[in-house]
Structures are given as C-alpha cells and as structure tokens.
Write an enzyme that holds these catalytic residues in place. Structure first.
Site, PDB file in Angstrom:
ATOM      1  N   GLU A 198       1.467  -1.088   0.387  1.00 33.29           N
ATOM      2  CA  GLU A 198      -0.131   0.139   0.362  1.00 33.29           C
ATOM      3  C   GLU A 198       0.973   1.123  -0.281  1.00 33.29           C
ATOM      4  O   GLU A 198       1.128   1.687  -1.079  1.00 33.29           O
ATOM      5  CB  GLU A 198      -0.928  -0.448   1.264  1.00 33.29           C
ATOM      6  CG  GLU A 198      -1.961   1.296   1.469  1.00 33.29           C
ATOM      7  CD  GLU A 198      -2.721   1.224   2.885  1.00 33.29           C
ATOM      8  OE1 GLU A 198      -1.762   0.632   3.751  1.00 33.29           O
ATOM      9  OE2 GLU A 198      -3.555   2.034   2.278  1.00 33.29           O
ATOM     10  N   ASP A 276     -12.150  -1.289   3.692  1.00 27.56           N
ATOM     11  CA  ASP A 276     -11.248  -0.066   5.196  1.00 27.56           C
ATOM     12  C   ASP A 276     -11.827  -0.021   5.929  1.00 27.56           C
ATOM     13  O   ASP A 276     -11.991   0.217   7.744  1.00 27.56           O
ATOM     14  CB  ASP A 276     -10.255   0.428   4.328  1.00 27.56           C
ATOM     15  CG  ASP A 276      -8.969  -0.113   4.903  1.00 27.56           C
ATOM     16  OD1 ASP A 276      -8.083  -0.626   5.500  1.00 27.56           O
ATOM     17  OD2 ASP A 276      -7.823   0.638   3.871  1.00 27.56           O
TER      18      ASP A 276
END
Ligand code: ADE
Ligand code: ZN
Length: 332
Positions: A198, A276
């Site tokens: 990420e 998320d």
C-alpha cells in the site's frame, strides 16, 4: 451498456477496521459522554478530516480516544455491523486492535473481546450478518507491542477470533521485528494477513509472504509494479484484500480507471473487495461495486465470483464458510 449491479447482491468483506468503521456521529457523541475533546478531527460537515496518510493515522488514533470501556466497543460493533448489513454484507472479518482496548494487556483484551463477540452474536440474530475477528497489531507501535497483541490473539483464538493481522505504517521497522508475532499466531492456528504493498512497493508484498508466510495481503495493489510478483501471486493463490475507494481517498491512484485491481484480476490474481474504513473514505461496498462496474465493465457475475473467492479465503471454520457460500449462491 454497463450492467446495473443489484444493490442487494450479498457481499463478503474481509478487510474492515472496527474503529475505522465508526460513524463520525457515534464518535462525536461518545466523546461528549466521556468528556474527551476531539473536535479537531471533524470538518465543518462533520466528516473525519485528514489529508495525507500520516494525518489519517493521527486522526484514527484520536477517533479511538473516546472508546474507553468494553461497553463502548459493544455499542460500536453493533453500529458498525448494522451499517455493514445495510450494505448487504453477509459475512465480514473485522480487524480488532487490543492496543485500543484498555491497556493492551491480556485481561483488558479478554473483556473487550467478549463484549465485541456478544455484539456480533446479537447482530447475527438481528440481521443474519456473520462476523469474525482478526486480532491486529499496529506496526508503528513497534515489535514489543506486536508481540503482546499476538499473545492476545493466541490466547483468544477460537470460533470468533480466527486471524492475526498487521496494520499501520508499513514502512515502520523491519520485517524481522514482526516474525515472532506471526509465528506465535500461526502456532495458535490463526489465519494470517498483513498490510503490504500500500505505502511500500512490491518488495513489501514479497517480504510479507517470505518472512511471515501470510496467505492474504491487505491491499497488495503495488504488486502491480513487479510482473514476476504478479505471476507468483496468481500461481500461489495469494489473496489480495483490495480496497479501491480507500486507495483513491488516500491518493495512491488518481482515479478508478488508474487503479490496478482489474489488471491484477486479469493476470489471474485472486482479488477480493472491501471498504477498509468506510466513513473515513465516505464509501460503501455498493458504491465500490458501482464504481468498478463503471470503470472496468465488471458485471454481477464478476462480483459473484469475487465474493465466492473471498468466502473461500475466509479464516472461519469450514461449516461457516459453506453456509456463506450457500447464501451467496441463492438467486437474487
Ligand atoms: N489502519 C486503518 N486503515 C489502514 C490503512 N489503509 N493502512 C494501514 N493501516 C490502516
Ligand atoms: Zn486496512
């Protein structure tokens, strides 16, 4: 013409942070109740306010401050699961962080975990949503904190706690610092996942696979930077917990057509879809599916296949997994 995605299509979500899913109004009211001043985390419209990822992590910590007692986490879990069920989620694995539950010690964790499990059972009775917990260490809190979180995970492993994860700033510390924690959790029979690929490149995904032997990667989208890694992920059935709206909101990619999720899937990588921290990124799985259908022409059949893959990658027991697969297959 692109196909309309049924908003009630049953969904499986593997990557959701409990505190990150807290509605701003819930946190604001809890802060008032406990006399905690966190007004700075809200913008004028009452949304969480952040720009960079570093700022996001600071706001996230502040949002956790009013969560003081097991009953606060019980109420939070009820609110979060109600919202996820409204988004047609039928199964979710939720990241739970002992670091935010009392002192992070085992006794506090047991009390908080029991309150969350009770809320999950109530939510399941109400709406049918099934929740399992992934005890999650926060990387930038350091290796000793991660070891303590892993001990908490191992001690509470069972029907409800089914996994161990690592979140936070993936550039903090070295992989070796966290090996003990993953080994401890693996020995307790827990499924393993780590945020990687990420905020660091493809090599962070390789490291998570080699050093920690995880079967799932949180995000992992920057694997796209290394074609040989993409091939490896496809060949070894490594599952990516992809959260496109999160990546866009945090500025990782400029727009959905630039997001690598379709290229990863086309290359044979098993991608799953999650939100998320939905209120932070002002998203829902429904809106993620719509945006993906718009950008890549994905159809309901694509989303059904992705949800079945997510279920097969779930860390729960086989009987639960089979029940969820059956519910997914029911005609809309
Ligand atoms: N914790 C909550 N959301 C996160 C994210 N997107 N990356 C790392 N840690 C997180
Ligand atoms: Zn995450």
């Amino acid at each position: 013409m692109r196909e309309r995605i049924d908003p009630d299509l049953p969904k499986v979500e593997l990557h959701l942070h409990l505190e990150g899913a807290a509605p701003p109004a819930f946190i604001r009211s809890l802060a008032r109740e406990h006399h905690v001043d966190i007004d700075g985390v809200f913008d004028a419209a009452g949304h969480y306010r952040f720009g960079s990822f570093a700022e996001f992590l600071r706001v996230y910590d502040a949002v956790c401050l009013p969560l003081r007692q097991p009953r606060d986490f019980h109420r939070l879990a009820r609110a979060v699961l109600e919202a996820r069920a409204d988004d047609a989620v039928i199964y979710t694995e939720v990241f739970l962080s002992p670091d935010f539950c009392g002192g992070g010690d085992l006794a506090s964790w047991r009390d908080h975990c029991a309150a969350i499990a009770e809320a999950a059972a109530e939510a399941q009775a109400d709406s049918g949503i099934v929740m399992r917990g992934i005890v999650t260490a926060i990387r930038h809190r350091g290796p000793e904190a991660a070891r303590q979180v892993a001990r908490c995970a191992a001690e509470t492993a069972g029907d409800f706690i089914v996994g161990f994860g690592l979140a936070g700033d993936e550039n903090a510390g070295s992989a070796r610092d966290f090996t003990w924690a993953f080994d401890c959790a693996r020995e307790a029979g827990l499924g393993l996942t780590a945020h990687a690929g990420e905020w660091a490149g493809a090599e962070s995904v390789r490291t998570a696979l080699d050093a920690w032997r995880v079967s799932r990667i949180g995000h992992g989208v920057r694997a796209i930077e290394d074609p040989s890694l993409v091939e490896y992920l496809a060949e070894h059935d490594i599952v990516l917990e992809v959260c496109p709206g999160s990546n866009l909101a945090l500025g990782l990619f400029p727009s959905m057509p630039h997001h690598p999720v379709a290229r990863l899937r086309d290359a044979g990588v098993r991608v799953t879809l999650s939100t998320d921290d939905p209120p932070f990124f002002r998203t829902s799985l429904r809106s993620e599916y719509d945006a993906l259908a718009q950008a890549f022409g994905w159809t309901e059949a694509d989303f059904r296949a992705i949800n079945a893959d997510a279920t097969r990658a779930a860390f729960c027991d086989a009987a639960t997994r089979d029940r969820i697969l059956t519910r997914l297959e029911a005609p809309a």
